[in-house]
Motif scaffolding. Structure first.
Motif, mmCIF file in Angstrom:
data_model
loop_
_atom_site.group_PDB
_atom_site.id
_atom_site.type_symbol
_atom_site.label_atom_id
_atom_site.label_comp_id
_atom_site.label_asym_id
_atom_site.label_seq_id
_atom_site.Cartn_x
_atom_site.Cartn_y
_atom_site.Cartn_z
ATOM 1 N N GLU A 176 104.899 -75.405 -3.653
ATOM 2 C CA GLU A 176 105.092 -74.880 -2.299
ATOM 3 C C GLU A 176 104.794 -73.386 -2.248
ATOM 4 O O GLU A 176 104.177 -72.898 -1.297
ATOM 5 C CB GLU A 176 106.513 -75.163 -1.815
ATOM 6 N N THR A 177 105.189 -72.664 -3.276
ATOM 7 C CA THR A 177 104.919 -71.228 -3.337
ATOM 8 C C THR A 177 103.424 -70.960 -3.345
ATOM 9 O O THR A 177 102.929 -70.084 -2.633
ATOM 10 C CB THR A 177 105.576 -70.608 -4.586
ATOM 11 N N LEU A 178 102.685 -71.724 -4.145
ATOM 12 C CA LEU A 178 101.240 -71.534 -4.213
ATOM 13 C C LEU A 178 100.565 -71.982 -2.921
ATOM 14 O O LEU A 178 99.599 -71.359 -2.476
ATOM 15 C CB LEU A 178 100.644 -72.263 -5.418
ATOM 16 N N ILE A 205 94.529 -69.790 6.847
ATOM 17 C CA ILE A 205 94.809 -71.028 7.564
ATOM 18 C C ILE A 205 96.320 -71.195 7.623
ATOM 19 O O ILE A 205 97.045 -70.624 6.810
ATOM 20 C CB ILE A 205 94.144 -72.261 6.914
ATOM 21 N N SER A 206 96.777 -71.960 8.574
ATOM 22 C CA SER A 206 98.225 -72.112 8.716
ATOM 23 C C SER A 206 98.792 -72.903 7.538
ATOM 24 O O SER A 206 98.125 -73.764 6.962
ATOM 25 C CB SER A 206 98.576 -72.812 10.027
ATOM 26 N N HIS A 207 100.014 -72.576 7.220
ATOM 27 C CA HIS A 207 100.729 -73.277 6.148
ATOM 28 C C HIS A 207 100.785 -74.771 6.458
ATOM 29 O O HIS A 207 100.555 -75.609 5.587
ATOM 30 C CB HIS A 207 102.131 -72.675 6.023
ATOM 31 N N GLN A 208 101.054 -75.107 7.701
ATOM 32 C CA GLN A 208 101.152 -76.513 8.097
ATOM 33 C C GLN A 208 99.810 -77.234 7.922
ATOM 34 O O GLN A 208 99.770 -78.353 7.422
ATOM 35 C CB GLN A 208 101.619 -76.631 9.544
ATOM 36 N N GLU A 209 98.719 -76.591 8.310
ATOM 37 C CA GLU A 209 97.397 -77.208 8.156
ATOM 38 C C GLU A 209 97.097 -77.490 6.685
ATOM 39 O O GLU A 209 96.591 -78.558 6.336
ATOM 40 C CB GLU A 209 96.314 -76.308 8.745
ATOM 41 N N LEU A 210 97.427 -76.536 5.823
ATOM 42 C CA LEU A 210 97.176 -76.731 4.401
ATOM 43 C C LEU A 210 98.061 -77.841 3.839
ATOM 44 O O LEU A 210 97.599 -78.673 3.059
ATOM 45 C CB LEU A 210 97.376 -75.431 3.625
ATOM 46 N N GLN A 211 99.304 -77.868 4.233
ATOM 47 C CA GLN A 211 100.183 -78.946 3.762
ATOM 48 C C GLN A 211 99.645 -80.308 4.178
ATOM 49 O O GLN A 211 99.677 -81.254 3.396
ATOM 50 C CB GLN A 211 101.601 -78.764 4.291
ATOM 51 N N LEU A 212 99.147 -80.417 5.405
ATOM 52 C CA LEU A 212 98.584 -81.689 5.865
ATOM 53 C C LEU A 212 97.321 -82.053 5.104
ATOM 54 O O LEU A 212 97.029 -83.231 4.921
ATOM 55 C CB LEU A 212 98.294 -81.642 7.370
#
Length: 81
Positions: free
Chosen positions: A50-52, A62-69
Motif C-alpha cells: 500500500e505504501t508503494l 494518477i489517483s491512488h484509487q485508479e492505481l488500486q483498481l
C-alpha cells in the motif's frame, strides 16, 4: 472484498513509467526501491505494498484509487481484465 490481483496491472504501471520517459532504474530511485523490484512489479510477479502504491500514484500523477483498481480486481465491479 479484494479477491485477486489484475492480470495486467504491471503493464499499466510500465506504460505510466514509459510515458514519463523514465528507465526502470530512474523510476526505482524515485520510489526508493530497486530496479529489480520495479521489473518484478511490471512483469506481475509481485504486488506492491500500500505504501508503494501511494508513491507510484504520486510519481505517475494518477489517483491512488485508479492505481488500486488497476492492481486489485474485485469482481464483478472491476474494470480489470
Amino acid at each position: 472484498m479484494i479477491t485477486a490481483p489484475c492480470s495486467n496491472y504491471g503493464a499499466f504501471i510500465k506504460e505510466g513509467r514509459i510515458n514519463k520517459g523514465w528507465t526502470e532504474e530512474q523510476f526505482a530511485e524515485r520510489l526508493m526501491t530497486t530496479r529489480s523490484y520495479i521489473g518484478k512489479i511490471e512483469r506481475g510477479e509481485v504486488h506492491p505494498s500500500e505504501t508503494l502504491i501511494l508513491r507510484i500514484s504520486k510519481e505517475l500523477n494518477i489517483s491512488h484509487q485508479e492505481l488500486q483498481l488497476a492492481i486489485w480486481c474485485d469482481p464483478p465491479h472491476s474494470v480489470c481484465s
